[in-house]
Design a protein around this motif. Structure first.
Motif, short mmCIF file in Angstrom:
data_model
loop_
_atom_site.label_atom_id
_atom_site.label_comp_id
_atom_site.label_asym_id
_atom_site.label_seq_id
_atom_site.Cartn_x
_atom_site.Cartn_y
_atom_site.Cartn_z
N ILE A 158 -9.54 -16.66 0.50
CA ILE A 158 -9.95 -16.78 -0.57
C ILE A 158 -9.75 -15.74 -1.75
N LEU A 159 -8.97 -16.00 -2.85
CA LEU A 159 -8.17 -15.28 -3.76
C LEU A 159 -9.16 -15.28 -4.85
N SER A 160 -9.22 -14.15 -5.59
CA SER A 160 -9.82 -13.89 -6.74
C SER A 160 -9.13 -13.12 -7.52
N ARG A 161 -9.35 -13.16 -9.00
CA ARG A 161 -8.46 -12.36 -10.03
C ARG A 161 -9.47 -11.64 -10.81
N THR A 162 -9.33 -10.28 -10.78
CA THR A 162 -10.21 -9.66 -11.73
C THR A 162 -9.51 -8.50 -12.59
N VAL A 163 -9.50 -8.70 -13.79
CA VAL A 163 -8.41 -7.94 -14.75
C VAL A 163 -9.55 -6.69 -15.11
N GLN A 164 -8.98 -5.47 -14.74
CA GLN A 164 -10.06 -4.14 -14.69
C GLN A 164 -9.04 -2.99 -14.39
N LYS A 165 -9.31 -1.72 -15.14
CA LYS A 165 -8.60 -0.53 -14.91
C LYS A 165 -9.22 0.07 -14.08
N SER A 166 -8.30 0.42 -12.83
CA SER A 166 -8.89 1.29 -11.87
C SER A 166 -7.80 2.07 -11.27
N HIS A 167 -8.25 3.00 -10.28
CA HIS A 167 -7.41 4.11 -9.45
C HIS A 167 -7.43 3.85 -8.18
N PHE A 168 -6.18 3.48 -7.37
CA PHE A 168 -6.31 3.28 -6.24
C PHE A 168 -5.63 4.12 -5.27
N LEU A 169 -6.40 4.76 -4.26
CA LEU A 169 -6.05 6.03 -3.43
C LEU A 169 -5.68 5.37 -2.17
N SER A 170 -4.74 6.04 -1.35
CA SER A 170 -4.04 5.64 -0.19
C SER A 170 -3.62 6.87 0.53
N ALA A 171 -4.06 7.00 1.69
CA ALA A 171 -3.58 8.18 2.46
C ALA A 171 -3.61 7.65 4.00
N THR A 172 -2.56 8.29 4.73
CA THR A 172 -2.63 8.12 6.17
C THR A 172 -3.17 9.23 6.82
N LEU A 173 -4.52 9.17 7.69
CA LEU A 173 -5.24 10.06 8.47
C LEU A 173 -4.54 10.24 9.95
N PRO A 174 -3.96 11.44 9.80
CA PRO A 174 -3.56 11.61 11.37
C PRO A 174 -4.73 11.97 12.58
N MET A 175 -5.07 10.88 13.07
CA MET A 175 -6.22 11.53 14.09
C MET A 175 -5.60 11.92 15.22
#
Length: 472
Positions: A136-153
């Motif tokens: 299911i796809l939905s589209r929201t127009v919104q200003k946001s900040h995306f964080l992404s990181a790889t955790l080395p377990m």
């Protein structure tokens, strides 16, 4: 998280689980409280993933796959929850077991020093059982900040000979969950705005009873900015504050992982100690690299033995975390002596010998390490220096450079009897010109125990005894 010494002579197996977990979260606000709340929620989601039925552990170099949260289900079918952990070794294939380009399914392997460690890979199943549902796809127009990181377990637990796979999986899941809590704490503590420092996992081998301890540091911060955290760890484990147990350079090196620089570490550890009447053994403390003639494409055979002994000493200070400076080259050693006014400019690039006094000067110039000099008018007097050398290795623990005549050696320890005066010296010989072959080096005595007759009885000797900084 703490386990016992993985190199202990006790029976048992060390399980090490490594693998990446992806931290991804969307920040709709830059408010610090809301940012921290969202990141904490993301870490809780990761902890739920680790505890879910989608979590999978694969034993490296083997066909063994374990679903720890699905009733400890495993393949091949011979593996059950009640299978002893040690039995997993028989499924791990080594290079010697590859026949005709194929790995045989199940072979017993000889136990090497690294065989007591089982490496596992942490993975997550991408698909779930049951019918697939349409996205299911939905589209929201919104200003946001995306964080992404790889955790080395990277988790380590020790099992006993009585522990089953089920026992080990329970402890591993607990350790992974605890590690994510530690990562969350470090991430939030060192976060600046919406910028985060990826947590860094390091293992440190501490004196008993602590054993192997896993610590989470923020990656990118130098050791100089982590002193408060190190002091807290010293207090937690009741360690003296005059030895850098928790500096990055002191991180434990697992025996099944080769060093990338190619140098041998601590070759003396495979030697048998000499037996003297009421004798005690006093050894170098920590890790050093063996530096000798003809390494690094440098033809120094016949003149560079003291340079190589100095390099071994410098490697000790580097690998204990006292300095981040690389081991100096012959030319850098010579330039340091010119800089302190000990030599003329023409000395740089020459093949001139150096001695204990020059070694002392270079250590002070390049590493800010002070040294004591012990003068011996003739080799026969060295036999009476047992107490002083024993005290040095007991309190300082650094390698000692000894020069006499045209030869230089490194002393790594002594076996000494206070009652009889008998003494043996643990010598690392920089005059070796061969390959980094531990068996040849120890069998042929290039690293070995020597008696008092090893020294020229009539030659004078100077010993350089480096003093380690007292710091955390």
């Amino acid at each position: 998280m703490v386990v016992a010494d993985p190199q202990s002579s006790d029976t048992g197996t060390v399980l090490r689980v490594r693998g990446p977990l992806e931290l991804k979260c969307r920040l709709d606000s830059t408010d610090a409280r809301l940012v921290h709340k969202e990141i904490s929620s993301t870490f809780e989601t990761l902890r739920s993933q680790v505890r879910s039925e989608s979590c999978v552990l694969t034993v490296c170099d083997s066909p063994v796959i374990i679903w720890p949260n699905r009733g400890v289900h495993a393949t091949p079918e011979e593996m059950t929850p009640n299978t002893p952990c040690e039995d997993v070794h028989q499924w791990i294939q080594t290079d010697e077991q590859e026949i005709g380009g194929k790995r045989s399914a199940k072979k017993k392997s000889k136990k090497s020093p690294a065989a007591s460690i089982i490496n596992l890979r942490l993975m997550m199943e991408a698909t779930k059982p049951g019918p697939a549902s349409a996205p299911i796809l939905s589209r929201t127009v919104q200003k946001s900040h995306f964080l992404s990181a790889t955790l080395p377990m990277d988790c380590v637990v020790r099992t006993t000979c009585n522990d089953t796979i089920k026992d080990a999986c329970e402890r591993l899941m607990e350790a992974l969950t605890h590690q994510l809590h530690d990562m969350e704490k470090v991430t939030l503590q060192h976060m600046k705005g919406t910028t985060l420092l990826v947590p860094e996992l390091l293992h440190f081998l501490l004196p008993e009873p602590a054993g192997l301890v896993t610590v989470v540091y923020p990656a990118g911060l130098p050791d100089s900015q982590l002193e408060a955290q190190r002091k807290a760890l010293h207090q937690q484990f009741e360690l003296p504050e005059d030895w850098p147990y928790f500096r990055r350079a002191n991180a434990y090196h697992f025996p099944n992982e080769p060093y990338k620089d190619g140098y041998l570490r601590n070759p003396h550890l495979v030697l048998t100690h000499p037996i003297l009447d009421n004798g005690k053994v006093y050894l170098v403390q920590g890790i050093y690299s063996y530096h000798h003639y003809m390494q690094d494409h440098m033809e120094d055979n016949g003149w560079g033995c003291a340079y190589r002994s100095l390099q071994t000493i410098c490697s000790w200070f580097q690998q204990q975390g006292y300095t981040e400076r690389p081991v100096p080259t012959h030319r850098e050693i010579q330039q340091a002596l010119v800089d302190v006014g000990d030599k003329q400019a023409s000395f740089v690039g020459s093949r001139q010998w150096i001695g204990s006094i020059e070694v002392q000067a270079v250590l002070n110039q390049l590493l800010e390490v002070t040294s004591k000099i012990m003068f011996v008018s003739q080799g026969s007097e060295l036999a009476s220096k047992g107490r002083e050398l024993a005290n040095h290795f007991l309190t300082e623990g650094t390698p000692v450079m000894i020069g006499g005549g045209v030869l230089a050696h490194t002393i790594l320890g002594v076996s000494w009897s206070e009652t009889t005066g008998q003494i043996r010296y643990l010598i690392l010989d920089p005059h070796y010109t061969g390959a980094e072959d531990l068996q040849v080096i120890t069998d042929k005595g290039w690293c070995g125990w020597k008696g008092p007759d090893f020294w020229d009885q009539t030659a004078y000797y100077n010993l350089c005894l480096p003093q380690r900084p007292k710091t955390v």
